[in-house]
Write an enzyme that holds these catalytic residues in place. Structure first.
Site, short mmCIF file in Angstrom:
data_model
loop_
_atom_site.label_atom_id
_atom_site.label_comp_id
_atom_site.label_asym_id
_atom_site.label_seq_id
_atom_site.Cartn_x
_atom_site.Cartn_y
_atom_site.Cartn_z
N CYS A 35 0.83 -1.21 0.00
CA CYS A 35 0.00 0.00 0.00
C CYS A 35 0.86 1.25 0.00
O CYS A 35 0.53 2.26 -0.65
CB CYS A 35 -0.92 0.01 1.21
N ARG A 39 -7.75 -4.24 -2.87
CA ARG A 39 -7.27 -3.16 -3.73
C ARG A 39 -8.27 -2.95 -4.87
O ARG A 39 -8.13 -3.54 -5.94
CB ARG A 39 -5.89 -3.51 -4.29
#
Length: 216
Positions: free
Chosen positions: A53, A130
């Protein structure tokens, strides 16, 4: 039908209004209506202070100005608090020298994540996968892409995709694989036999009646 199936929210669908939201962010409360008149890339990540991330947020931040140049804003989301988001932003600036200039939704209630189908039980019951959603200036969902927990996205692709969508809207055309601005575009195929007969003589670059390109 199980109870879970009966109460699960409907998944968002392409070319329909994106789910509305009113949520706290690192830049104050944000609603979908705040982005009216602009394109929006809304993207979720599993958690703050995680390596993959972090690479994605750095990449989004580095391309932020490129998105804004095409009338597009960025909005992140994870199921973390604003305090966690702020601490993570500060950490990225300190350790990587990159400032996060766009808001991040603090979605502890998971309300936004559930509305957008960001919670995938096969991946995690408490983290958003995601997921990336491209919403047009009218608030219509135009594209959505899901990635697994283990693999990061290509931010360049989302810049390219927004440009491609804008080109299709402006000129009534489609774009081929890996299209970039300046490349030839695809002319919509004929809808009738008469149009198909005429197509080869209309001045396009045609491989066959159904496959023709042109320069813009």
């Amino acid at each position: 039908m199980t109870e879970t199936q009966a109460t699960a929210p409907a998944m968002p669908r392409l070319n329909e209004p994106a789910p509305a939201f009113d949520a706290p962010t690192t830049h104050g409360r944000k609603t979908l209506q705040d982005y009216r008149g602009k394109w929006l890339v809304l993207f979720s990540h599993p958690a703050d202070f995680t390596p993959v991330c972090t690479t994605e947020f750095i990449a989004f931040a580095k391309r932020h100005a490129d998105f804004q140049a095409i009338n597009c804003e960025l909005l992140g989301l994870s199921i973390d608090s604003n305090f966690s988001h702020i601490a993570w932003e500060r950490n990225i600036k300190e350790k990587f020298g990159v400032e996060i200039g766009f808001p991040i939704i603090a979605d502890l209630s998971m309300q936004v994540a559930r509305a957008y189908g960001m919670i995938q039980p096969g991946a995690s019951d408490t983290s958003a996968v995601r997921a990336t959603f491209i919403i047009d200036p009218e608030g219509v969902l135009r594209a959505m892409v899901y990635y697994p927990m283990s693999n990061g996205r290509s931010i360049d692709e989302f810049v390219r995709l927004v440009k491609a969508l804008q080109t299709s809207d402006a000129h009534g055309v489609a774009t081929p694989e890996a299209w970039q601005p300046g490349d030839k575009v695809i002319v919509p195929p004929p809808a009738t036999a008469e149009q198909a007969e005429a197509r080869m003589g209309e001045g396009y670059e045609c491989s066959d009646w159904y496959f023709c390109k042109k320069a813009l």
